[in-house]
Design a protein around this motif. Structure first.
Motif, PDB file in Angstrom:
ATOM      1  N   MET A 133       0.711  -0.865  -0.166  1.00  0.00           N
ATOM      2  CA  MET A 133      -0.050  -0.408  -0.055  1.00  0.00           C
ATOM      3  C   MET A 133       1.056   1.166   0.060  1.00  0.00           C
ATOM      4  N   SER A 134       1.065   2.339  -0.706  1.00  0.00           N
ATOM      5  CA  SER A 134       1.858   3.457  -0.742  1.00  0.00           C
ATOM      6  C   SER A 134       1.117   4.132   0.325  1.00  0.00           C
ATOM      7  N   ARG A 135       2.179   5.107   1.343  1.00  0.00           N
ATOM      8  CA  ARG A 135       2.574   5.447   1.929  1.00  0.00           C
ATOM      9  C   ARG A 135       1.294   6.491   1.938  1.00  0.00           C
ATOM     10  N   PRO A 136       0.950   7.881   3.025  1.00  0.00           N
ATOM     11  CA  PRO A 136       0.412   8.841   3.034  1.00  0.00           C
ATOM     12  C   PRO A 136       1.626  10.053   2.511  1.00  0.00           C
ATOM     13  N   VAL A 137       1.572  10.512   1.636  1.00  0.00           N
ATOM     14  CA  VAL A 137       2.166  12.020   1.827  1.00  0.00           C
ATOM     15  C   VAL A 137       1.556  12.740   2.103  1.00  0.00           C
ATOM     16  N   ILE A 138       2.319  13.696   3.220  1.00  0.00           N
ATOM     17  CA  ILE A 138       2.074  14.963   3.707  1.00  0.00           C
ATOM     18  C   ILE A 138       3.345  16.689   2.816  1.00  0.00           C
ATOM     19  N   ALA A 139       2.299  17.155   2.143  1.00  0.00           N
ATOM     20  CA  ALA A 139       3.327  17.935   2.199  1.00  0.00           C
ATOM     21  C   ALA A 139       3.822  19.203   3.139  1.00  0.00           C
ATOM     22  N   VAL A 140       4.882  19.870   2.736  1.00  0.00           N
ATOM     23  CA  VAL A 140       5.564  20.628   3.559  1.00  0.00           C
ATOM     24  C   VAL A 140       5.870  21.592   2.520  1.00  0.00           C
ATOM     25  N   LEU A 141       5.320  22.852   2.691  1.00  0.00           N
ATOM     26  CA  LEU A 141       5.030  24.349   1.558  1.00  0.00           C
ATOM     27  C   LEU A 141       5.947  25.409   2.469  1.00  0.00           C
ATOM     28  N   ASN A 142       7.192  26.249   1.733  1.00  0.00           N
ATOM     29  CA  ASN A 142       7.785  27.170   3.060  1.00  0.00           C
ATOM     30  C   ASN A 142       7.665  28.297   1.142  1.00  0.00           C
ATOM     31  N   GLY A 143       7.559  29.427   1.765  1.00  0.00           N
ATOM     32  CA  GLY A 143       7.301  30.581   1.325  1.00  0.00           C
ATOM     33  C   GLY A 143       8.281  31.385   1.411  1.00  0.00           C
ATOM     34  N   PRO A 144       8.584  32.756   0.873  1.00  0.00           N
ATOM     35  CA  PRO A 144       9.333  33.442   0.426  1.00  0.00           C
ATOM     36  C   PRO A 144      10.991  33.830   1.616  1.00  0.00           C
ATOM     37  N   ASN A 145      12.112  33.402   1.165  1.00  0.00           N
ATOM     38  CA  ASN A 145      12.803  34.350   1.489  1.00  0.00           C
ATOM     39  C   ASN A 145      13.078  32.955   2.743  1.00  0.00           C
ATOM     40  N   LEU A 146      12.532  31.881   2.553  1.00  0.00           N
ATOM     41  CA  LEU A 146      12.662  30.671   3.288  1.00  0.00           C
ATOM     42  C   LEU A 146      14.109  29.479   2.768  1.00  0.00           C
ATOM     43  N   ASN A 147      14.392  30.172   1.190  1.00  0.00           N
ATOM     44  CA  ASN A 147      15.470  28.964   0.805  1.00  0.00           C
ATOM     45  C   ASN A 147      16.448  29.898   1.058  1.00  0.00           C
ATOM     46  N   LEU A 148      16.678  30.635   2.084  1.00  0.00           N
ATOM     47  CA  LEU A 148      18.113  31.253   2.321  1.00  0.00           C
ATOM     48  C   LEU A 148      17.377  31.500   3.960  1.00  0.00           C
ATOM     49  N   LEU A 149      17.254  29.811   4.563  1.00  0.00           N
ATOM     50  CA  LEU A 149      17.176  29.877   5.682  1.00  0.00           C
ATOM     51  C   LEU A 149      18.725  29.075   6.452  1.00  0.00           C
ATOM     52  N   GLY A 150      19.024  29.027   7.227  1.00  0.00           N
ATOM     53  CA  GLY A 150      20.240  29.454   7.736  1.00  0.00           C
ATOM     54  C   GLY A 150      21.673  30.351   7.046  1.00  0.00           C
ATOM     55  N   GLU A 151      21.189  31.744   6.375  1.00  0.00           N
ATOM     56  CA  GLU A 151      22.065  33.050   6.180  1.00  0.00           C
ATOM     57  C   GLU A 151      21.057  34.606   6.676  1.00  0.00           C
ATOM     58  N   ARG A 152      19.647  34.016   6.528  1.00  0.00           N
ATOM     59  CA  ARG A 152      18.630  35.091   6.626  1.00  0.00           C
ATOM     60  C   ARG A 152      18.454  35.130   8.407  1.00  0.00           C
ATOM     61  N   GLN A 153      19.204  36.388   8.902  1.00  0.00           N
ATOM     62  CA  GLN A 153      18.390  36.254  10.833  1.00  0.00           C
ATOM     63  C   GLN A 153      18.907  35.207  11.247  1.00  0.00           C
ATOM     64  N   PRO A 154      19.987  34.409  11.133  1.00  0.00           N
ATOM     65  CA  PRO A 154      20.097  33.461  12.516  1.00  0.00           C
ATOM     66  C   PRO A 154      19.593  33.486  13.513  1.00  0.00           C
ATOM     67  N   GLU A 155      19.314  34.824  13.823  1.00  0.00           N
ATOM     68  CA  GLU A 155      19.551  34.875  15.303  1.00  0.00           C
ATOM     69  C   GLU A 155      17.611  34.756  15.635  1.00  0.00           C
ATOM     70  N   VAL A 156      17.098  34.653  14.434  1.00  0.00           N
ATOM     71  CA  VAL A 156      15.865  34.909  14.841  1.00  0.00           C
ATOM     72  C   VAL A 156      14.780  33.473  14.202  1.00  0.00           C
ATOM     73  N   TYR A 157      16.324  32.754  12.772  1.00  0.00           N
ATOM     74  CA  TYR A 157      15.455  31.482  12.491  1.00  0.00           C
ATOM     75  C   TYR A 157      16.493  30.665  12.601  1.00  0.00           C
ATOM     76  N   GLY A 158      17.503  30.902  12.704  1.00  0.00           N
ATOM     77  CA  GLY A 158      18.357  29.690  13.648  1.00  0.00           C
ATOM     78  C   GLY A 158      19.515  29.523  12.462  1.00  0.00           C
ATOM     79  N   SER A 159      20.342  28.466  12.573  1.00  0.00           N
ATOM     80  CA  SER A 159      21.622  28.511  11.039  1.00  0.00           C
ATOM     81  C   SER A 159      21.562  27.218  10.463  1.00  0.00           C
ATOM     82  N   GLU A 160      20.354  26.580  10.426  1.00  0.00           N
ATOM     83  CA  GLU A 160      19.870  25.192   9.805  1.00  0.00           C
ATOM     84  C   GLU A 160      19.180  25.890   8.494  1.00  0.00           C
ATOM     85  N   THR A 161      19.568  25.052   7.121  1.00  0.00           N
ATOM     86  CA  THR A 161      19.591  25.332   5.780  1.00  0.00           C
ATOM     87  C   THR A 161      17.973  24.414   5.724  1.00  0.00           C
TER      88      THR A 161
END
Ligand code: DQA
Length: 149
Positions: free
Chosen positions: A1-29
């Protein structure tokens, strides 16, 4: 049986996670976050369709395309506070929707304290860092299992 698929959607500027305001959003990419979501969902018996766009219309199209997925985790970034189009698209989603914000938007500027999405979402997780995505995946999986709450 195929497994359920959960969509995880990210909006603007989240492509720069890790670089963008790390003090607010953390250092993870965003790539680190995607790996964590995939691993966490795997432990829940689910697959993840993880996407990001800087463009409002692209996010609307993604939500339309994924409206029959098992559930949607969405961090719409700044569009949270502006987008009736994303809200209207989310209203088409059949499964549970969890709105996530990495930062505590309620402890920030006034304009971040209104969301066009929260009342069409099943739940909202704010201020828990990127752990919020894992919490959101767990919340959706528990609803798939017929869990309470
Ligand atoms: C955010 C909060 C928004 O206000 C902001 O525009 C973002 C990120 C968060 O994850 O904390 O881009 O959604």
């Amino acid at each position: 049986m195929s497994r359920p698929v959960i969509a995880v959607l990210n909006g603007p500027n989240l492509n720069l996670l890790g670089e963008r305001q790390p003090e607010v959003y953390g250092s993870e990419t965003l790539a680190d976050l995607e790996r964590r979501c995939v691993a966490h969902a795997d432990g829940l018996g689910c697959d993840v369709d993880f996407r990001q766009s800087n463009h409002e219309g692209d996010l609307v199209s993604m939500i339309q395309e994924l409206r029959r997925s098992a559930g949607v985790v969405i961090n719409a970034g700044a569009y949270t506070h502006t987008s009736i189009a994303i809200r209207d698209a989310l209203a088409l989603v059949q499964g549970p929707i969890i709105e996530v914000h990495i930062s505590n938007v309620h402890a920030r500027e006034g304009f971040r304290q209104h969301s066009y999405l929260s009342d069409v979402a099943t739940g909202v997780i704010v201020g828990c860092g990127t752990l919020g995505y894992e919490l959101a995946l767990s919340a959706i999986a528990s609803k798939l299992d017929g869990g309470v709450g």
